[in-house]
Design a protein around this motif. Structure first.
Motif, PDB file in Angstrom:
ATOM      1  N   THR A 201       0.326 -12.539   5.252  1.00 22.90           N
ATOM      2  CA  THR A 201       1.688 -12.685   4.755  1.00 22.90           C
ATOM      3  C   THR A 201       2.238 -11.335   4.321  1.00 22.90           C
ATOM      4  OG1 THR A 201       0.880 -13.079   2.523  1.00 22.90           O
ATOM      5  CG2 THR A 201       1.192 -15.012   3.920  1.00 22.90           C
ATOM      6  N   GLN A 202       1.399 -10.335   4.328  1.00 24.23           N
ATOM      7  CA  GLN A 202       1.793  -9.001   3.865  1.00 24.23           C
ATOM      8  C   GLN A 202       0.789  -7.990   4.431  1.00 24.23           C
ATOM      9  OE1 GLN A 202       1.441  -9.153  -0.423  1.00 24.23           O
ATOM     10  NE2 GLN A 202      -0.548 -10.151  -0.377  1.00 24.23           N
ATOM     11  N   THR A 203       1.160  -6.702   4.439  1.00 23.62           N
ATOM     12  CA  THR A 203       0.200  -5.685   4.898  1.00 23.62           C
ATOM     13  C   THR A 203      -0.686  -5.210   3.742  1.00 23.62           C
ATOM     14  OG1 THR A 203       2.055  -4.136   4.681  1.00 23.62           O
ATOM     15  CG2 THR A 203       1.424  -4.785   6.924  1.00 23.62           C
ATOM     16  N   SER A 204      -0.464  -5.751   2.545  1.00 26.78           N
ATOM     17  CA  SER A 204      -1.262  -5.314   1.393  1.00 26.78           C
ATOM     18  C   SER A 204      -2.786  -5.485   1.566  1.00 26.78           C
ATOM     19  CB  SER A 204      -0.780  -6.016   0.125  1.00 26.78           C
ATOM     20  OG  SER A 204       0.582  -5.717  -0.105  1.00 26.78           O
ATOM     21  N   PRO A 205      -3.261  -6.503   2.342  1.00 26.45           N
ATOM     22  CA  PRO A 205      -4.723  -6.548   2.544  1.00 26.45           C
ATOM     23  C   PRO A 205      -5.291  -5.244   3.108  1.00 26.45           C
ATOM     24  CG  PRO A 205      -3.568  -8.134   3.994  1.00 26.45           C
ATOM     25  CD  PRO A 205      -2.615  -7.677   2.941  1.00 26.45           C
ATOM     26  N   MET A 206      -4.457  -4.442   3.748  1.00 21.17           N
ATOM     27  CA  MET A 206      -4.947  -3.162   4.257  1.00 21.17           C
ATOM     28  C   MET A 206      -5.339  -2.208   3.133  1.00 21.17           C
ATOM     29  SD  MET A 206      -5.521  -3.025   7.332  1.00 21.17           S
ATOM     30  CE  MET A 206      -5.655  -1.263   7.646  1.00 21.17           C
ATOM     31  N   GLN A 207      -4.761  -2.419   1.941  1.00 23.06           N
ATOM     32  CA  GLN A 207      -5.218  -1.621   0.789  1.00 23.06           C
ATOM     33  C   GLN A 207      -6.697  -1.860   0.565  1.00 23.06           C
ATOM     34  OE1 GLN A 207      -3.017  -1.992  -2.868  1.00 23.06           O
ATOM     35  NE2 GLN A 207      -1.069  -2.364  -1.820  1.00 23.06           N
ATOM     36  N   ILE A 208      -7.073  -3.143   0.544  1.00 22.02           N
ATOM     37  CA  ILE A 208      -8.474  -3.503   0.268  1.00 22.02           C
ATOM     38  C   ILE A 208      -9.379  -2.991   1.395  1.00 22.02           C
ATOM     39  CG2 ILE A 208     -10.044  -5.411  -0.224  1.00 22.02           C
ATOM     40  CD1 ILE A 208      -7.803  -5.041  -2.298  1.00 22.02           C
TER      41      ILE A 208
ATOM     42  N   TYR B 148      -1.298   4.664  -6.430  1.00 25.36           N
ATOM     43  CA  TYR B 148      -0.039   3.926  -6.300  1.00 25.36           C
ATOM     44  C   TYR B 148       0.021   3.289  -4.927  1.00 25.36           C
ATOM     45  CZ  TYR B 148       1.641   8.304  -4.109  1.00 25.36           C
ATOM     46  OH  TYR B 148       1.781   9.402  -3.333  1.00 25.36           O
ATOM     47  N   ALA B 149       0.801   2.217  -4.844  1.00 25.07           N
ATOM     48  CA  ALA B 149       0.932   1.500  -3.581  1.00 25.07           C
ATOM     49  C   ALA B 149       2.382   1.111  -3.408  1.00 25.07           C
ATOM     50  CB  ALA B 149       0.049   0.256  -3.575  1.00 25.07           C
ATOM     51  N   PHE B 150       2.763   0.929  -2.166  1.00 25.41           N
ATOM     52  CA  PHE B 150       4.130   0.455  -1.912  1.00 25.41           C
ATOM     53  C   PHE B 150       4.131  -0.326  -0.607  1.00 25.41           C
ATOM     54  CE2 PHE B 150       3.539   4.868  -0.647  1.00 25.41           C
ATOM     55  CZ  PHE B 150       3.833   4.844   0.701  1.00 25.41           C
ATOM     56  N   GLY B 151       5.088  -1.247  -0.518  1.00 24.29           N
ATOM     57  CA  GLY B 151       5.206  -2.038   0.699  1.00 24.29           C
ATOM     58  C   GLY B 151       6.676  -2.222   1.024  1.00 24.29           C
TER      59      GLY B 151
ATOM     60  N   HIS C 274       8.063  -7.282   9.967  1.00 25.82           N
ATOM     61  CA  HIS C 274       7.178  -6.113   9.842  1.00 25.82           C
ATOM     62  C   HIS C 274       7.113  -5.633   8.403  1.00 25.82           C
ATOM     63  CE1 HIS C 274       8.442  -6.019  14.093  1.00 25.82           C
ATOM     64  NE2 HIS C 274       7.197  -5.602  14.295  1.00 25.82           N
ATOM     65  N   GLN C 275       5.974  -5.050   8.080  1.00 26.88           N
ATOM     66  CA  GLN C 275       5.866  -4.345   6.807  1.00 26.88           C
ATOM     67  C   GLN C 275       5.178  -3.008   7.056  1.00 26.88           C
ATOM     68  OE1 GLN C 275       3.893  -6.602   3.693  1.00 26.88           O
ATOM     69  NE2 GLN C 275       5.793  -7.681   3.162  1.00 26.88           N
ATOM     70  N   ILE C 276       5.421  -2.095   6.140  1.00 28.35           N
ATOM     71  CA  ILE C 276       4.640  -0.859   6.130  1.00 28.35           C
ATOM     72  C   ILE C 276       4.056  -0.733   4.735  1.00 28.35           C
ATOM     73  CG2 ILE C 276       4.594   1.642   6.464  1.00 28.35           C
ATOM     74  CD1 ILE C 276       7.252   1.344   8.007  1.00 28.35           C
ATOM     75  N   GLU C 277       2.744  -0.688   4.681  1.00 26.86           N
ATOM     76  CA  GLU C 277       2.055  -0.559   3.407  1.00 26.86           C
ATOM     77  C   GLU C 277       1.710   0.909   3.194  1.00 26.86           C
ATOM     78  OE1 GLU C 277       1.675  -3.445   2.032  1.00 26.86           O
ATOM     79  OE2 GLU C 277       0.625  -2.868   0.205  1.00 26.86           O
ATOM     80  N   GLY C 278       1.758   1.343   1.943  1.00 28.43           N
ATOM     81  CA  GLY C 278       1.299   2.698   1.653  1.00 28.43           C
ATOM     82  C   GLY C 278       0.346   2.642   0.478  1.00 28.43           C
TER      83      GLY C 278
ATOM     84  N   PHE D  55      -1.019  -7.122  -7.807  1.00 25.45           N
ATOM     85  CA  PHE D  55      -2.005  -6.061  -7.561  1.00 25.45           C
ATOM     86  C   PHE D  55      -1.549  -4.683  -8.020  1.00 25.45           C
ATOM     87  CE2 PHE D  55       0.685  -5.378  -3.905  1.00 25.45           C
ATOM     88  CZ  PHE D  55       1.068  -6.667  -3.553  1.00 25.45           C
ATOM     89  N   THR D  56      -0.398  -4.639  -8.727  1.00 23.30           N
ATOM     90  CA  THR D  56       0.044  -3.360  -9.297  1.00 23.30           C
ATOM     91  C   THR D  56       0.433  -3.553 -10.751  1.00 23.30           C
ATOM     92  OG1 THR D  56       2.200  -3.827  -8.283  1.00 23.30           O
ATOM     93  CG2 THR D  56       0.846  -2.160  -7.210  1.00 23.30           C
ATOM     94  N   GLU D  57       0.222  -2.505 -11.531  1.00 26.79           N
ATOM     95  CA  GLU D  57       0.611  -2.556 -12.949  1.00 26.79           C
ATOM     96  C   GLU D  57       0.790  -1.137 -13.467  1.00 26.79           C
ATOM     97  OE1 GLU D  57       1.496  -5.107 -14.760  1.00 26.79           O
ATOM     98  OE2 GLU D  57       1.906  -3.718 -16.394  1.00 26.79           O
TER      99      GLU D  57
ATOM    100  N   TYR E 225       3.603 -12.435   8.604  1.00 29.65           N
ATOM    101  CA  TYR E 225       4.101 -13.777   8.960  1.00 29.65           C
ATOM    102  C   TYR E 225       4.341 -14.639   7.731  1.00 29.65           C
ATOM    103  CZ  TYR E 225       2.230 -12.287  13.447  1.00 29.65           C
ATOM    104  OH  TYR E 225       1.975 -11.581  14.591  1.00 29.65           O
ATOM    105  N   ARG E 226       5.489 -15.289   7.712  1.00 29.70           N
ATOM    106  CA  ARG E 226       5.746 -16.298   6.681  1.00 29.70           C
ATOM    107  C   ARG E 226       6.603 -17.407   7.261  1.00 29.70           C
ATOM    108  NH1 ARG E 226       6.843 -12.617   1.202  1.00 29.70           N
ATOM    109  NH2 ARG E 226       5.156 -11.180   1.678  1.00 29.70           N
ATOM    110  N   ARG E 227       6.401 -18.628   6.734  1.00 30.04           N
ATOM    111  CA  ARG E 227       7.177 -19.763   7.249  1.00 30.04           C
ATOM    112  C   ARG E 227       8.584 -19.704   6.676  1.00 30.04           C
ATOM    113  NH1 ARG E 227       4.919 -25.145   5.743  1.00 30.04           N
ATOM    114  NH2 ARG E 227       6.867 -25.686   6.739  1.00 30.04           N
TER     115      ARG E 227
HETATM  116  N1  DAH Z   1       3.137  -7.022  -0.444  1.00 30.29           N
HETATM  117  C1  DAH Z   1       4.379  -7.144  -1.181  1.00 30.29           C
HETATM  118  C2  DAH Z   1       5.273  -8.189  -0.541  1.00 30.29           C
HETATM  119  O1  DAH Z   1       5.037  -8.552   0.576  1.00 30.29           O
HETATM  120  C3  DAH Z   1       5.103  -5.831  -1.203  1.00 30.29           C
HETATM  121  C4  DAH Z   1       4.408  -4.856  -2.063  1.00 30.29           C
HETATM  122  C5  DAH Z   1       4.736  -4.765  -3.410  1.00 30.29           C
HETATM  123  C6  DAH Z   1       3.449  -3.992  -1.551  1.00 30.29           C
HETATM  124  C7  DAH Z   1       4.114  -3.831  -4.219  1.00 30.29           C
HETATM  125  C8  DAH Z   1       2.830  -3.075  -2.342  1.00 30.29           C
HETATM  126  C9  DAH Z   1       3.189  -3.005  -3.704  1.00 30.29           C
HETATM  127  O2  DAH Z   1       1.905  -2.231  -1.926  1.00 30.29           O
HETATM  128  O3  DAH Z   1       2.568  -2.074  -4.504  1.00 30.29           O
HETATM  129  O4  DAH Z   1       6.186  -8.623  -1.148  1.00 30.29           O
END
Ligand code: DAH
Length: 342
Positions: A171-178, A309-312, A210-214, A253-255, A197-199
């Motif tokens: 549902t997100q590219t965040s699993p790539m962080q792990i 730090y992470a971003f999506g 699409h998402q781009i994870e950082g 997963f962020t704080e 993918y989301r319904r």
């Molecule tokens: N995965 C989140 C979403 O799909 C977006 C996201 C938020 C990614 C914060 C991140 C983050 O890496 O730090 O809504």
């Protein structure tokens, strides 16, 4: 018949045949026939020695003259034929350079791909690595390891497609962080573009997007580094004049967590009737935050030593804004009339 008369006869026969020939191949045949080793004229020359002495000189002379004249006429004819053949070939091969050219259909990049390329180029320029991961993801990577355990309400918010027991379409590219952190030691600097993918389906949501994870993990990283990095990225993608602002938000997963807005690069915040920002002056761009220490622990990193730090972000959304496209569903219908505009 006197030999000299026969020579004259052969000569006129040969000259007439040469004059009538129209190809270099036919000329070559004539040369063999009249001048070749077993040609009659050649035989005559060979037999001169056996002629009466008073005839020899005269016969020899006229035989030689005849040979030479035939030879020269063949050469002239050959030159004429070669010229004609060349002209014919040039005519056949001629290209009219004034005719209009043939236009080849030109492909172009999908608007989402343009944004993805732009963003990825930017981060590669900063030294980030690019990684891609599976679209069919385990429940653990997609949720649990990111602080969303079974039963957590955030799971239902994501409208998950389930594939099988414990398997989902991510549902997100965040699993790539792990996945990234489990596969290497810090420092980590990585961007991960991919399909998610989301319904969901309406003008601004499609079941695949699409998402781009950082992700960056290193010693001493702060929210300031995150802010500076994302501000530079926004300028790279949307133009030198855009400003950013961070708003407090919440992700498991962020704080702390933030959402990042980009100043409206269409109206600059000056037009209350602006169609793109609806007068707000700001456009929501992405979610981000400092990696939760619990996540670092989950992958075996020491949160006392490292911060991250992470971003999506959603490149489809960013493309809608950048190119002024009102309906996200247009992106995935494959209508060439739409795609050719970019
Ligand atoms: N995965 C989140 C979403 O799909 C977006 C996201 C938020 C990614 C914060 C991140 C983050 O890496 O730090 O809504």
């Amino acid at each position: 018949m006197a030999v000299s008369a026969r020579i004259e006869e052969l000569k006129s026969e040969a000259l007439a045949a040469v004059a009538a020939s129209d190809s270099t191949a036919a000329l070559e045949d004539l040369r063999v026939r009249y001048l070749g080793r077993s040609a009659e004229l050649t035989e005559i020359k060979k037999s001169i020695g056996s002629l009466p002495a008073e005839e020899r000189k005269e016969v020899g002379r006229s035989a030689n003259l005849a040979s030479r004249e035939i030879e020269e006429t063949i050469e002239e004819q050959r030159a004429g034929i070669a010229l004609a053949e060349r002209e014919e070939r040039l005519r056949a091969e001629a290209v009219d350079v004034t005719l209009p050219g043939v236009a080849f259909p030109k492909g172009n990049l999908h608007p989402s791909q343009r944004i993805i390329d732009d963003v990825v180029d930017f981060f590669v320029g900063l030294g980030y690595r690019v990684a891609e991961g599976p679209e069919v993801e385990t429940d653990y990577y997609n949720f649990t390891a990111l602080g969303i355990p079974p039963g957590h309400p955030a799971r239902t918010m994501q409208d998950t497609f389930f594939v099988d027991e414990g398997l989902v379409l991510r549902t997100q590219t965040s699993p790539m962080q792990i996945r990234t952190m489990l596969s290497q030691e810090p420092p980590v600097y990585v961007v991960c573009p991919g399909r998610t993918y989301r319904r969901d389906s309406d003008p601004t949501h499609t079941p695949m997007f699409h998402q781009i994870e950082g992700l960056a993990v290193d010693r001493g990283l702060t929210l300031g580094h995150l802010k500076g990095t994302l501000a530079a990225m926004a300028r790279h993608v949307f133009g030198e004049d855009v400003k950013i602002r961070l708003r407090p938000s919440y992700f498991q997963f962020t704080e702390p967590s933030v959402e990042l807005d980009v100043s409206c690069f269409i109206c600059g915040g000056d037009d209350p009737g602006c169609k793109v920002c609806k007068g707000a002056g700001w456009l929501e761009m992405l979610g981000a935050g400092m990696v939760d220490p619990g996540v670092l622990e989950e992958v075996g990193y020491d949160p006392e030593e490292y911060t991250g730090y992470a971003f999506g972000m959603g490149p489809d959304r960013m493309a809608m804004v950048k190119y002024g496209i009102p309906d996200l569903r247009l992106f995935f219908e494959g209508d060439l009339r739409f795609l050719r505009q970019f």
